[in-house]
Motif scaffolding. Sequence first.
Motif, PDB file in Angstrom:
ATOM      1  N   ASN A   2       5.850 -13.446  35.402  1.00 27.36           N
ATOM      2  CA  ASN A   2       5.697 -12.738  34.361  1.00 27.36           C
ATOM      3  C   ASN A   2       4.734 -13.430  33.339  1.00 27.36           C
ATOM      4  N   PRO A  49       6.592 -12.078  41.940  1.00 26.89           N
ATOM      5  CA  PRO A  49       5.646 -12.110  40.813  1.00 26.89           C
ATOM      6  C   PRO A  49       6.157 -13.084  39.684  1.00 26.89           C
ATOM      7  N   GLN A  70      -2.588 -10.395  39.306  1.00 27.47           N
ATOM      8  CA  GLN A  70      -1.111 -10.634  39.223  1.00 27.47           C
ATOM      9  C   GLN A  70      -1.052 -12.087  39.949  1.00 27.47           C
ATOM     10  N   PRO A  82      -2.503 -13.703  33.749  1.00 28.18           N
ATOM     11  CA  PRO A  82      -2.186 -14.189  35.218  1.00 28.18           C
ATOM     12  C   PRO A  82      -3.620 -15.213  35.464  1.00 28.18           C
TER      13      PRO A  82
END
Length: 778
Positions: A214, A212, A204, A218
């Motif tokens: 989106n 975080p 992530q 990642p």
Amino acid sequence: MGGVVESSNEPILSGRARRLRLAVNGIVQGVGFRPYVYRLATSLGLSGSIRNTASGVLIEVQAETPLLLERFVQELGSEAPPLAEIFSVVADEIPAQSGNGFVILSSDDGEDVETLIPPDIALCDDCRSELLDPLDRRYRYAFINCTNCGPRFSIVERLPYDRPLTSMKGFTMCEKCGREYGNPLDRRFHAQPNACPDCGPALQLLDAGGEPINAPDPLSLALQKLKDGDIVAVKGVGGFHLAVDATDQSAVMNLRERKGRERKPFAVMARSLGSAEKVAQVSDEERVALRSLQAPVVLMHKKASASLLAPDVAPANDRIGLMLPYSPLHVLMMEEGPEFLVMTSANSSEEPIALENDEAVSRLQGIADYFLVHNRPIHLRCDDSVTMVMSGALRQIRRGRGYAPLPVLLSSDGPSVLAAGGEMKNTVCVLQGSQALLSQHIGDLKNYVAYEHFQQVAEHMQHIFQVRPEAIISDMHPSYLSTQWAQNQSDIPVLHVQHHHAHLVSCLAENRFDGQAVGIILDGTGYGTDGTVWGGEVLIGDASGFFRFASLEPVRMPGGDRAALFPWKAAAGYLFHTYGHIPEIAAFEGCFVEGIADLLARQVNAPPASSCGRLFDAVSALCGLCREISYEGQAAIELMHAAGIAEGKPFAWEVVSAGSDRWHLSVAPMVQDIVTALGSAMSVSDISRRFHVTIVKMFSDIALRACRFSGLTSVALSGGVFQNPLVFEGLVSDLQLHGIEVLTHSQVPSNDGGLSLGQAVIGRHWVKTGCACRRSDA
């Protein structure tokens, strides 16, 4: 892979249906040893079982002929997995049983621990091929592993090494992974971190505030940020790295500014061995180290083409610290991102590396622009190991990932003890039987976070190896936090050991050398038995005690410990000692020389020290190289790199009597020669080369004198100064030319990272004999 086979019964000679029980001790858990034994037994048609125990593995094998059992025992270690290492096998004949086939049984955690935990190791070739194969179900899966690779030490909570006792216990394997895990013929059989994209940890990306982002991929987004010049904190195997493009000078300088790391070199991860060879002169020994299962950082000489990297990756240094990608995440980053990445420990100042996601976001605020994280917990932080090849062997500078907690095998066993190490470059050591188990590098305990880490590691080492120490050993320095911690442990005897004595015994223990030896112990500082600072010592002794045969002549250091931060003050101390005043030196322009001279004249806040480290600092400052340091050892390192090689006529020194068969090495003549050389416009490079020759010749000569005095022919080298290859290789060569056996470090660092080993061995001798250490240093 070797071992000792013992038997408490008569040899098997003849008959039918004979059964053996084999208790195997060593690195035999988490390394694919059980499926290997299963395949071996099955191929020979043997029946029986194998199971993990807290003492290693227990094997029972049965055959109709004794020859098959003998063949099994002989072949047990011949084709074992690369990480397996057998230290002992105890064989007993037991009654035969009914039943067919060979089975792998569940673990038993009801015994005291005698086995070993494998270290975290680099991605194997099989997993790498799968990782990069678009047709494989683990293609681009950043947590791929098998029994031959992956995290071990950093995820183990306690033994036996089974999944419920690791930080993988929160991930339930999918059906496909479960089949692999349960199949003895699969290379993922009982690979405790086994997982895939359907059931395992995931990546992530977080923004600078920890929120975080989106992103469907990642990793790709993080790599784009690196290409844009951003700083990305990356959660690895044993903690976080701070990463930037190593070819981007602006990004490198931004990282230096934010991290507060003005000059200390950064470690660099290179895409491949070919990439490393573009910027460094890679020897055969260094090539082996880079590609080893341990995959350490290796300090190597730069090539002229190192200009491919940003100049401030390793300023004022003719070496570059390189490593190859060792985790699947790193492999993906290097395959898809920049060819070179700075990969430096994610911390500020002398703190330990950040461990978990929330901690990283909190501690790295204002440093990292983004955080590439995952949800596999790290149970114990473990920094990268740093190594250097000297005199044809790989030497440890910082012992961590890949090596800890592999044991140092001792020449004998005895009671269990725990050693608390020193203040700088701290490690903890426990002795269990004939094994010395050293922790990973912990760091500078003056930092509170590091001290908390020290306490956690000391507890973890006792817990995971089930060691109940009969004594705790620490340094003599009363202000060291490790010493104070030792004193606060209730109901356990405590022994305080002199710093340089521990260095000497550390080197003897690593070499399994049981006799007395002459020790040349050169470092920056250590609390002496007379209450002064030592650091340029020639000792004669062993674990039972020592005699201080010689030392550098004590010189007053203005400001005491502060002189280590301001090399010009150390230089002022040597000048005042030599001349009775501080002459005008161009390198001192702008320094408050008058105040320092006053302190020295009145002998106020200017304690005497026989430190070799301060001598290096002083010469560096006199040469105008480094008046104030931004990292430990900077002045000496820049002086070494100004030399490049050690050659030329040595400067003068004198050996003067200190009474009672003791000697002082007076460097006042050397200081006079250097001041004269500066006045005659001799180049800094030539001065540095001659200075290094002088150090080698001075300590070689006094060591030979100590050998003649004692009748000994073995000399041990220890202390942080021996990380300087010009001093180390020069002294090894010079002593060997005189027929001296030279004992050196390779398994543990010569600096204070190896101190706890010597403390522990001295402490065990104390417990066994009930006698305090003999020492003579009047």
